[in-house]
Design a protein around this motif. Structure first.
Motif, PDB file in Angstrom:
ATOM      1  N   LYS A 164       0.826  -1.205   0.000  1.00 13.34           N
ATOM      2  CA  LYS A 164       0.000   0.000   0.000  1.00 13.34           C
ATOM      3  C   LYS A 164       0.859   1.253   0.000  1.00 13.34           C
ATOM      4  CE  LYS A 164      -3.998  -2.135   2.250  1.00 13.34           C
ATOM      5  NZ  LYS A 164      -4.825  -2.228   3.467  1.00 13.34           N
ATOM      6  N   ARG A 165       1.998   1.188   0.659  1.00 11.69           N
ATOM      7  CA  ARG A 165       2.925   2.336   0.612  1.00 11.69           C
ATOM      8  C   ARG A 165       3.434   2.526  -0.816  1.00 11.69           C
ATOM      9  NH1 ARG A 165       5.956   5.063   4.302  1.00 11.69           N
ATOM     10  NH2 ARG A 165       5.288   3.646   5.970  1.00 11.69           N
ATOM     11  N   LEU A 166       3.756   1.422  -1.482  1.00  8.15           N
ATOM     12  CA  LEU A 166       4.267   1.490  -2.854  1.00  8.15           C
ATOM     13  C   LEU A 166       3.221   2.062  -3.810  1.00  8.15           C
ATOM     14  CD1 LEU A 166       6.548   0.718  -4.878  1.00  8.15           C
ATOM     15  CD2 LEU A 166       5.424  -1.500  -5.103  1.00  8.15           C
ATOM     16  N   LEU A 167       1.952   1.703  -3.622  1.00  7.67           N
ATOM     17  CA  LEU A 167       0.886   2.141  -4.523  1.00  7.67           C
ATOM     18  C   LEU A 167       0.173   3.411  -4.042  1.00  7.67           C
ATOM     19  CD1 LEU A 167      -0.715  -1.330  -5.320  1.00  7.67           C
ATOM     20  CD2 LEU A 167       0.876  -0.025  -6.730  1.00  7.67           C
ATOM     21  N   GLY A 168       0.539   3.900  -2.869  1.00  5.05           N
ATOM     22  CA  GLY A 168      -0.082   5.120  -2.367  1.00  5.05           C
ATOM     23  C   GLY A 168      -1.526   4.935  -1.956  1.00  5.05           C
ATOM     24  N   VAL A 169      -1.855   3.777  -1.367  1.00  2.70           N
ATOM     25  CA  VAL A 169      -3.224   3.499  -0.913  1.00  2.70           C
ATOM     26  C   VAL A 169      -3.294   3.741   0.586  1.00  2.70           C
ATOM     27  CG1 VAL A 169      -5.020   1.742  -0.693  1.00  2.70           C
ATOM     28  CG2 VAL A 169      -3.610   1.836  -2.755  1.00  2.70           C
ATOM     29  N   LYS A 170      -4.045   4.768   0.977  1.00  6.05           N
ATOM     30  CA  LYS A 170      -4.220   5.092   2.387  1.00  6.05           C
ATOM     31  C   LYS A 170      -5.596   4.634   2.855  1.00  6.05           C
ATOM     32  CE  LYS A 170      -1.118   9.099   2.547  1.00  6.05           C
ATOM     33  NZ  LYS A 170      -0.987  10.545   2.918  1.00  6.05           N
ATOM     34  N   GLN A 171      -5.890   4.891   4.119  1.00  5.39           N
ATOM     35  CA  GLN A 171      -7.175   4.500   4.691  1.00  5.39           C
ATOM     36  C   GLN A 171      -7.741   5.662   5.488  1.00  5.39           C
ATOM     37  OE1 GLN A 171      -5.372   1.001   6.475  1.00  5.39           O
ATOM     38  NE2 GLN A 171      -6.798  -0.331   5.391  1.00  5.39           N
ATOM     39  N   ILE A 172      -9.039   5.855   5.337  1.00  6.75           N
ATOM     40  CA  ILE A 172      -9.737   6.908   6.066  1.00  6.75           C
ATOM     41  C   ILE A 172     -10.772   6.281   6.991  1.00  6.75           C
ATOM     42  CG2 ILE A 172      -9.394   8.665   4.302  1.00  6.75           C
ATOM     43  CD1 ILE A 172     -12.201   8.069   3.283  1.00  6.75           C
ATOM     44  N   SER A 173     -11.205   7.066   7.952  1.00  3.92           N
ATOM     45  CA  SER A 173     -12.158   6.582   8.949  1.00  3.92           C
ATOM     46  C   SER A 173     -13.444   7.400   8.878  1.00  3.92           C
ATOM     47  CB  SER A 173     -11.541   6.670  10.349  1.00  3.92           C
ATOM     48  OG  SER A 173     -12.500   6.371  11.343  1.00  3.92           O
ATOM     49  N   SER A 174     -14.551   6.751   9.210  1.00  3.61           N
ATOM     50  CA  SER A 174     -15.825   7.474   9.252  1.00  3.61           C
ATOM     51  C   SER A 174     -16.091   8.084  10.619  1.00  3.61           C
ATOM     52  CB  SER A 174     -16.975   6.509   8.902  1.00  3.61           C
ATOM     53  OG  SER A 174     -17.051   5.456   9.853  1.00  3.61           O
ATOM     54  N   PHE A 175     -15.199   7.798  11.584  1.00  7.57           N
ATOM     55  CA  PHE A 175     -15.367   8.378  12.916  1.00  7.57           C
ATOM     56  C   PHE A 175     -14.693   9.750  12.968  1.00  7.57           C
ATOM     57  CE2 PHE A 175     -15.590   3.794  13.840  1.00  7.57           C
ATOM     58  CZ  PHE A 175     -16.823   3.766  14.483  1.00  7.57           C
ATOM     59  N   PRO A 176     -15.374  10.767  13.430  1.00 12.04           N
ATOM     60  CA  PRO A 176     -14.743  12.103  13.538  1.00 12.04           C
ATOM     61  C   PRO A 176     -13.669  12.112  14.613  1.00 12.04           C
ATOM     62  CG  PRO A 176     -16.911  12.117  14.571  1.00 12.04           C
ATOM     63  CD  PRO A 176     -16.784  10.780  13.888  1.00 12.04           C
ATOM     64  N   GLU A 177     -12.658  12.924  14.392  1.00 12.89           N
ATOM     65  CA  GLU A 177     -11.576  13.018  15.365  1.00 12.89           C
ATOM     66  C   GLU A 177     -12.060  13.731  16.624  1.00 12.89           C
ATOM     67  OE1 GLU A 177      -8.398  14.987  13.428  1.00 12.89           O
ATOM     68  OE2 GLU A 177      -7.668  13.189  12.418  1.00 12.89           O
ATOM     69  N   ASN A 178     -11.605  13.260  17.754  1.00 17.57           N
ATOM     70  CA  ASN A 178     -11.927  13.878  19.036  1.00 17.57           C
ATOM     71  C   ASN A 178     -10.728  14.698  19.484  1.00 17.57           C
ATOM     72  OD1 ASN A 178     -12.672  14.611  21.615  1.00 17.57           O
ATOM     73  ND2 ASN A 178     -13.280  12.546  22.256  1.00 17.57           N
ATOM     74  N   PRO A 179     -10.822  16.015  19.433  1.00 20.00           N
ATOM     75  CA  PRO A 179      -9.657  16.846  19.792  1.00 20.00           C
ATOM     76  C   PRO A 179      -9.263  16.723  21.258  1.00 20.00           C
ATOM     77  CG  PRO A 179     -11.613  18.218  19.535  1.00 20.00           C
ATOM     78  CD  PRO A 179     -12.003  16.843  19.094  1.00 20.00           C
ATOM     79  N   HIS A 180     -10.150  16.182  22.096  1.00 26.72           N
ATOM     80  CA  HIS A 180      -9.857  16.073  23.524  1.00 26.72           C
ATOM     81  C   HIS A 180      -9.287  14.711  23.898  1.00 26.72           C
ATOM     82  CE1 HIS A 180     -12.025  19.836  23.991  1.00 26.72           C
ATOM     83  NE2 HIS A 180     -13.081  19.295  23.372  1.00 26.72           N
ATOM     84  N   LEU A 181      -9.178  13.821  22.899  1.00 26.09           N
ATOM     85  CA  LEU A 181      -8.684  12.479  23.176  1.00 26.09           C
ATOM     86  C   LEU A 181      -7.381  12.251  22.421  1.00 26.09           C
ATOM     87  CD1 LEU A 181      -9.183   9.713  24.514  1.00 26.09           C
ATOM     88  CD2 LEU A 181     -10.394   9.029  22.418  1.00 26.09           C
ATOM     89  N   ARG A 182      -6.345  11.899  23.148  1.00 24.40           N
ATOM     90  CA  ARG A 182      -5.050  11.655  22.538  1.00 24.40           C
ATOM     91  C   ARG A 182      -4.955  10.185  22.127  1.00 24.40           C
ATOM     92  NH1 ARG A 182       0.903  12.815  25.286  1.00 24.40           N
ATOM     93  NH2 ARG A 182       2.167  12.240  23.442  1.00 24.40           N
ATOM     94  N   PRO A 183      -4.738   9.892  20.843  1.00 23.80           N
ATOM     95  CA  PRO A 183      -4.653   8.487  20.408  1.00 23.80           C
ATOM     96  C   PRO A 183      -3.422   7.811  20.976  1.00 23.80           C
ATOM     97  CG  PRO A 183      -4.037   9.961  18.615  1.00 23.80           C
ATOM     98  CD  PRO A 183      -4.561  10.834  19.723  1.00 23.80           C
ATOM     99  N   PRO A 184      -3.476   6.489  21.143  1.00 25.03           N
ATOM    100  CA  PRO A 184      -2.308   5.770  21.689  1.00 25.03           C
ATOM    101  C   PRO A 184      -1.119   5.841  20.735  1.00 25.03           C
ATOM    102  CG  PRO A 184      -3.955   4.222  20.881  1.00 25.03           C
ATOM    103  CD  PRO A 184      -4.587   5.581  20.839  1.00 25.03           C
ATOM    104  N   SER A 185       0.068   5.825  21.304  1.00 25.51           N
ATOM    105  CA  SER A 185       1.296   5.884  20.510  1.00 25.51           C
ATOM    106  C   SER A 185       1.963   4.503  20.490  1.00 25.51           C
ATOM    107  CB  SER A 185       2.258   6.918  21.095  1.00 25.51           C
ATOM    108  OG  SER A 185       3.501   6.882  20.419  1.00 25.51           O
TER     109      SER A 185
END
Length: 328
Positions: A164-185
């Motif tokens: 997917k990196r070679l072909l430039g295929v990314k993925q999107i989500s239907s869930f809106p981002e929560n500015p108050h929640l920090r995603p895990p690292s």
């Protein structure tokens, strides 16, 4: 006058945790589908024949799974589980264009299959060892490239799959981002993979450095060969090399010349414990592996040509170290 045309909807990028869970879910479903397919084919063809077609079965299962999902521009079961979608970062289109989807499936299945098929070809290893060595080097390079890509993903969180990196295929989500929640690292995992890659690189370089130092010094201490293992009066490597398992007939246990036992005199309840776990028939030409498991000679040699591991405990299997037994 402002334009009244509707603005395109903007979806956030899929988070690392979503992509990881989606890939794990896909691996689970592919593995489950492969096991069910092998179970059906085993009842039709038997274990010995199924072993010979194991790589083809694996490739066809992946083609079926990803062809019916990604190929049809729909979500895989893993992507549906985490509610993410594939799209082309170069075209900005959803779904990904057909050619790119076909390339994604093809590159994910066929190169791995071809390299594994060529790498396990015993006659090629014997007739053209240089080509076989080149194939193994390509496999090792691709394995390291996949680990480098995984380390970058854990550090940056975009492309989990190198294809997917070679072909430039990314993925999107239907869930809106929560500015108050920090995603895990997952950066620590990326650092750990980088440390492991550095160690593997050092291990690969060390033999070349040693060989260079030896070539400058004396060669008196370099061993020129090793004693070959023998089966009766024949070198076991020569026996394995010349053996054609496809043409070998299945003989009854009573006609087994590779045992000192009187098979006909053994009670039926004891004979049932002599079954080989690969062919499910009574053992003939019994042999034992280094890990202590008993098989028919033809069965375990056929298995070992495809997989260098014991079918029961998965320990390393070296065909030249099989030990024939005549009293079991």
């Amino acid at each position: 006058m402002p334009s009244s045309s509707p603005q395109p909807l903007a979806f956030p990028q899929a988070q690392q945790a979503q992509i990881i869970r989606a890939n794990q879910r896909d691996l689970f479903h592919v593995s489950s589908l492969r096991e069910q397919t092998e179970s059906i084919l085993r009842s039709w063809l038997g274990t010995r024949r199924l072993i010979r077609w194991e790589k083809e079965v694996d490739a066809l299962v992946k083609l079926a799974y990803y062809g019916l999902t990604t190929g049809r521009a729909t979500q895989t079961l893993g992507e549906e589980y985490t509610d993410i979608w594939q799209y082309s970062s170069q075209h900005g289109r959803l779904p990904t264009p057909l050619r790119r989807r076909i390339a994604l499936i093809f590159l994910a299945v066929f190169p791995t299959y071809l390299l594994a098929k060529v790498g396990s070809n015993v006659s090629l290893n014997q007739q053209n060892p240089e080509l076989a060595g080149s194939v193994r080097k390509v496999q090792r390079i691709l394995s390291m490239a996949a680990e480098i890509n995984l380390a970058i993903f854990y550090l940056r969180g975009t492309y989990y799959d190198p294809i997917k990196r070679l072909l430039g295929v990314k993925q999107i989500s239907s869930f809106p981002e929560n500015p108050h929640l920090r995603p895990p690292s997952y950066a620590l995992l990326g650092i750990m993979i980088g440390v492991r890659l550095s160690y593997r690189l050092a291990q690969d370089v060390k033999p070349h450095v040693w060989q260079s130092n030896v070539s400058k010094g004396s060669n008196d201490d370099i061993p020129t060969g090793s004693a070959d293992a023998f089966l009766d009066d024949r070198p076991i490597n020569q026996v394995i090399k010349n053996q054609n398992l496809d043409d070998s007939p299945i003989i009854p246990a009573e006609e087994d010349t590779g045992t000192a036992l009187n098979i006909a005199a053994i009670p039926d309840d004891l004979r049932q414990s002599r079954n080989c776990t690969l062919c499910l028939e009574e053992r003939t030409d019994s042999c034992i592996t280094e890990c202590g498991h008993l098989f028919c000679w033809n069965c375990i040699v056929g298995w070992g040509r495809e997989k260098a591991e014991c079918p029961l405990c998965r320990q390393s299997l070296v065909l030249s170290k099989l030990l024939p037994v005549y009293n079991l």
